[in-house]
Design a protein around this motif. Structure first.
Motif, short mmCIF file in Angstrom:
data_model
loop_
_atom_site.label_atom_id
_atom_site.label_comp_id
_atom_site.label_asym_id
_atom_site.label_seq_id
_atom_site.Cartn_x
_atom_site.Cartn_y
_atom_site.Cartn_z
N ALA A 9 -4.95 5.74 13.40
CA ALA A 9 -4.71 4.45 12.75
C ALA A 9 -5.17 4.50 11.30
CB ALA A 9 -5.43 3.34 13.50
N LEU A 10 -6.30 5.21 11.05
CA LEU A 10 -6.79 5.34 9.68
C LEU A 10 -5.80 6.11 8.82
CD1 LEU A 10 -9.04 4.98 7.61
CD2 LEU A 10 -10.09 7.08 8.48
N ARG A 11 -5.25 7.18 9.37
CA ARG A 11 -4.26 7.94 8.59
C ARG A 11 -3.03 7.09 8.28
NH1 ARG A 11 -5.84 11.92 12.38
NH2 ARG A 11 -3.96 11.54 13.62
N ASP A 12 -2.60 6.34 9.29
CA ASP A 12 -1.45 5.46 9.05
C ASP A 12 -1.78 4.42 7.99
OD1 ASP A 12 -0.13 6.86 10.99
OD2 ASP A 12 -0.51 5.39 12.59
N SER A 13 -3.00 3.88 8.05
CA SER A 13 -3.40 2.88 7.06
C SER A 13 -3.45 3.48 5.66
CB SER A 13 -4.78 2.32 7.44
OG SER A 13 -5.23 1.42 6.47
N GLU A 14 -3.99 4.69 5.54
CA GLU A 14 -4.04 5.34 4.24
C GLU A 14 -2.63 5.58 3.69
OE1 GLU A 14 -6.30 8.80 4.96
OE2 GLU A 14 -8.25 7.78 4.74
N GLU A 15 -1.71 5.93 4.57
CA GLU A 15 -0.33 6.14 4.14
C GLU A 15 0.29 4.84 3.63
OE1 GLU A 15 3.39 7.87 3.40
OE2 GLU A 15 1.35 8.64 3.55
N ARG A 16 0.01 3.74 4.35
CA ARG A 16 0.54 2.45 3.89
C ARG A 16 -0.04 2.07 2.53
NH1 ARG A 16 -0.16 1.14 9.43
NH2 ARG A 16 -2.16 0.15 8.98
N TYR A 17 -1.36 2.29 2.36
CA TYR A 17 -1.97 1.96 1.07
C TYR A 17 -1.43 2.85 -0.04
CZ TYR A 17 -5.33 -1.28 3.09
OH TYR A 17 -5.91 -2.36 3.70
N ARG A 18 -1.13 4.11 0.28
CA ARG A 18 -0.57 4.99 -0.74
C ARG A 18 0.81 4.49 -1.18
NH1 ARG A 18 2.98 8.70 -1.53
NH2 ARG A 18 3.82 8.40 0.56
N ILE A 19 1.61 4.05 -0.21
CA ILE A 19 2.94 3.53 -0.54
C ILE A 19 2.81 2.26 -1.38
CG2 ILE A 19 5.04 2.57 0.44
CD1 ILE A 19 4.67 4.44 2.83
N LEU A 20 1.89 1.37 -0.96
CA LEU A 20 1.69 0.14 -1.73
C LEU A 20 1.26 0.44 -3.15
CD1 LEU A 20 -0.12 -2.14 0.90
CD2 LEU A 20 2.19 -2.39 0.02
N THR A 21 0.41 1.46 -3.30
CA THR A 21 -0.05 1.84 -4.64
C THR A 21 1.11 2.31 -5.50
OG1 THR A 21 -2.22 2.45 -3.77
CG2 THR A 21 -1.60 3.35 -5.91
N GLU A 22 1.99 3.09 -4.92
CA GLU A 22 3.10 3.64 -5.69
C GLU A 22 4.12 2.59 -6.09
OE1 GLU A 22 3.33 6.59 -7.00
OE2 GLU A 22 1.37 7.08 -6.16
N VAL A 23 4.31 1.56 -5.27
CA VAL A 23 5.31 0.53 -5.58
C VAL A 23 4.69 -0.68 -6.26
CG1 VAL A 23 6.73 1.27 -3.65
CG2 VAL A 23 5.10 -0.59 -3.32
N SER A 24 3.39 -0.64 -6.55
CA SER A 24 2.72 -1.79 -7.15
C SER A 24 3.25 -2.04 -8.57
CB SER A 24 1.21 -1.55 -7.20
OG SER A 24 0.56 -2.58 -7.93
#
Length: 801
Positions: free
Chosen positions: A415-430
């Motif tokens: 779940a942590l890895r999935d969460s980090e992936e989501r945050y990485r995507i959010l960072t890139e599209v911010s």
């Protein structure tokens, strides 16, 4: 653990592709469905023909729809052709070459065929899109798997730390949890399963009372409220748990605050003191008898919160503790020797056996992870640690090991890895620039927004390369500039706040410089040293432009206000002069009229003038007197808008009593019942509020002349933000249809000469109350009295505030 592994060939349950025979069978099934659908539609239409005569093709449309939906375009077209033939043959006169021009038959058949063909084509398009979507989903899944493999090595250190933390918390025989401000569990260790008999994962998200029970929560509630108020709590108490029995615990609650200083939850460390003390006594007895009784050792092992096993020198296991047997749901006889290997997952068996065998022969400690079947049939990951046992003489005795359930930890890591992936995507599209830097301030990462905005590459940005995008006026020098930013950030760290700097960055698309606000947050290690920086840069250019325009507008408005104030002051002085001039000019003729009437009355006796002439003189005298009163009222009304107000604390009861005494003296012989209730104190101008009461109570006295006795009530109502005063009478009242005219100048709702007045008094009341930031209104019923209300604020805002 020495049993030979049973090797079986893996079966590919998800083999892709289909052979030719399968394809043919599917096609035959699709076309059979089409044929059967048309046959069923024909049978139903013939059965219901008396009711479907106008539309015999209705059920055939359904047959085409089913065929196309199930089999696609080919079966749909087959159903279309069969349906057309059936309709032509059974429900129309068969279409032969001699009646091919019969439009009543041709047109419906053509329309049916076109519509049915369109239905088939649309369903084929849907099936094609569905197959394409499934293919894309499969490609996406494969991409995610490849990406997960690439990032797995970079996250190994983080997973190791998470493993150690989860292993530590799950190994400790105490309850460790984190509860949020809504009193819901957001973290809990494995001990919750031992205490309450529920998997630790089920506790997540539940409230305290759901997990512990109402009785336990009733005891713990004061301590929970105390820690959520921001205080650390330590206590010992006996708790009647719902599923864990009654335990005597030692608890420590530590609040956790967010950046705004608000409590967002608390960490709880709960120790079962009763069991610990009992276990301590048991352990001491076991240590005293360890050399004499292996049974006591086994009893101690059975109370341990881990799965314990032992093996002899022949590699065969000869002991499993009770938690192991409870976990697997098997008996000791079933597990002895190599029986335990039946619970190991087939995919892990060979690796597990090799690890154990190699360590056993080398007499070395080993650790391994594998999946062990639990009593409910679920395979759960366990972390097994084995160490060799030696006698005091150095003789090898075998191995002893313990297993810890790490299944939930593995799920949490995923779940942590999935969460980090989501945050990485959010960072890139911010839509903001997000950056990270090292302890020296050199940039190590920027998101895609920064690269697109500045046109710089990541290589050009890293370190101090980003400074080249700053406006020259904001960039006196790299060292000097960063010194200013770094100094600001250090002050922010010392004060536990973030730092902010406003900088202009060049936009690559048009070469313009746009204002950004850069915010940074330092991350520190356990020693308090800064290890990295994280921050954002937000575009505030439009806001800065708007602020500049607003500032210019405010300056212009301030100048206009000053000019207007000067003009108003001059106009007020002229109005004051005019008022006094008008007062003098109007009073002079009235004084002359009154004087000459008085002379006429003295000069001529009552016998020299007839009754009509005396009545004329009386009317002229009273009219002149009324005109003087009107002038006084108008001057008072005009002054009320300019008179400076003097705010003091007022006793409204005393003010009402003064007005009452004046009115009693002016109305001798009247029978008036006064009801003056307790009135609240307020702030206001005493002379103005006295005039308000004089007008309202005076009106009540005036309009109750026809009542005997008159009833006049003065009271107040204390509301949350204001005090409402009211004057109520049982007089003639008025029609509420004209209430909007009541407080206007020269507006009188009674023309009866018995109720004389100027029409200015209530307008004066409204102006005074409005200057006190209050309200004024009235309610009445004709011939049943009236009630006048006015309100004053409790915390009075002075006029103009």
């Amino acid at each position: 653990m020495s049993r030979k592994a049973k090797v079986s060939k893996p079966q590919n349950l998800f083999a892709g592709g289909r052979d030719k025979g399968t394809f043919i069978r599917e096609q035959l099934l699709h076309y059979s469905v089409a044929f059967l659908s048309v046959a069923l539609a024909l049978w139903a239409t013939l059965l219901l023909n008396p009711y479907l005569t106008p539309t015999p093709a209705a059920l055939f449309f359904a047959a085409v729809m089913v065929s196309a939906w199930y089999g696609g375009l080919g079966p749909g077209l087959l159903a279309t052709v069969l349906s057309t033939l059936a309709i032509n043959y059974f429900f129309f006169k068969p279409l032969y070459p001699q009646n091919i021009t019969n439009l009543n038959i041709v047109i419906p058949l053509v329309v049916f065929m076109l519509t049915a063909g369109l239905i088939s084509w649309l369903n084929e398009s849907r099936r094609t899109a569905q197959r394409q979507a499934e293919a894309n989903l499969k490609l996406l899944h494969e991409s995610q798997v490849r990406f997960g493999r690439l990032t797995e090595s970079n996250e190994e250190a983080l997973r190791q730390r998470e493993t150690e933390l989860r292993l530590i918390t799950d190994t400790l025989p105490v309850l460790i949890s984190f509860v949020d401000s809504e009193q819901r569990y957001r973290f809990n260790n494995l001990a919750y399963e031992e205490w309450f008999g529920h998997p630790a994962a089920e506790v997540y998200g539940k409230t305290l009372w759901e997990v512990l029970g109402e009785s336990a929560y009733k005891v713990l509630r004061p301590y929970v409220e105390q820690v959520l108020a921001g205080e650390q709590v330590t206590f010992e108490s006996q708790i009647p748990y719902k599923d864990g029995g009654t335990r005597y615990i030692n608890a420590i609650y530590v609040p956790q605050f967010n950046q705004q200083g608000t409590v967002e939850g608390y960490a709880a460390l709960i120790t079962d003191i009763s069991e610990q003390q009992a276990a301590l006594r048991e352990r001491k007895r076991a240590e005293a008898a360890l050399r004499e009784s292996e049974a006591r050792f086994r009893q101690m092992a059975d109370t341990a919160p881990v799965l314990v096993w032992m093996s002899a020198t022949d590699t065969f296991c000869n002991y499993f503790n009770k938690p192991w047997l409870d976990f697997t749901g098997r008996t000791l006889e079933q597990e002895m020797g190599n029986g335990w290997t039946e619970g190991v997952h087939p995919d892990d068996f060979r690796r597990c056996l090799d690890t154990y065998t190699n360590a056993f022969h080398a007499r070395q400690k080993f650790t391994m992870e594998y999946r062990l079947r639990r009593f409910d049939g679920e395979y759960r990951w366990v972390f097994d640690t084995g160490v060799p046992r030696f006698a005091p003489t150095g003789e090898f005795l075998g191995y002893i090991g313990s297993c810890v359930d790490i299944h939930d930890r593995n799920l949490a890591e995923k779940a942590l890895r999935d969460s980090e992936e989501r945050y990485r995507i959010l960072t890139e599209v911010s839509p903001q620039a997000i950056w990270m830097g090292n302890s020296d301030g050199g940039i190590t990462y920027c998101n895609q927004y920064w690269l697109d905005f500045t046109g710089l590459t990541m290589q050009q940005t890293t370190g101090y390369g980003w400074i080249c995008a700053i406006h020259p006026d904001d960039r006196v020098g790299v060292a000097r500039h960063w010194h200013r930013v770094f100094k600001t950030s250090m002050e922010a760290v010392a004060n536990a706040t973030n730092y902010e700097v406003e900088i202009r960055f060049r936009r690559v698309s048009d070469g313009s410089y746009r204002w950004h606000i850069v915010r940074g947050l330092p991350f520190r290690d356990a020693a308090g040293q800064i290890i990295k920086w994280v921050g954002i840069a937000s575009d505030i250019h439009d806001r800065k432009v708007a602020e500049a325009a607003l500032q210019q507008l405010n300056e212009m408005l301030e100048q206009r206000i000053q000019e207007r104030t000067v003009q108003l002051e001059a106009a007020n002085k002229e109005l004051e002069s005019f008022s006094y001039s008008v007062s003098h000019d109007l009073r002079a003729p009235l004084r002359h009229i009154g004087g000459f009437i008085e002379l006429l009355q003295k000069r001529h006796s009552s016998t020299s003038l007839d009754q009509t002439s005396q009545r004329y003189l009386k009317i002229i005298s009273e009219t002149a007197k009324q005109a003087g009163i009107l002038i006084d009222e108008l001057l008072t009304f005009s002054r009320m808008g300019r008179t400076e107000m003097r705010y003091i604390n007022l006793n409204m009861e005393e003010l009402v009593q003064e007005v009452k005494r004046d009115l009693i003296a002016e109305t001798p012989g009247r029978i008036i019942r006064w009801h003056i209730k307790s009135l609240s104190e307020v702030q206001g101008d005493p002379s103005m509020l006295r005039l308000v009461l004089r007008n309202l109570i005076g009106n009540a006295v005036k309009y109750t002349q026809t009542r005997n006795p008159a009833e006049i009530t003065v009271g107040s109502i204390d509301n949350e933000n204001e005090v409402v005063f009211f004057v109520q009478d049982n007089g003639v009242g008025f029609n509420m249809q004209y209430v909007h005219k009541l407080f206007g100048v020269f507006q009188r709702l009674h023309s009866d000469p018995q109720f004389e007045g100027t029409g200015v008094g209530l307008a004066n009341v409204q102006r005074i109350i409005h200057r006190h930031n209050g309200r004024v209104w009235a309610e009445a019923v004709v011939d049943s009295g009236a009630t006048f209300y006015f309100s004053l604020p409790k915390l009075l805002r002075k006029e103009g505030e």
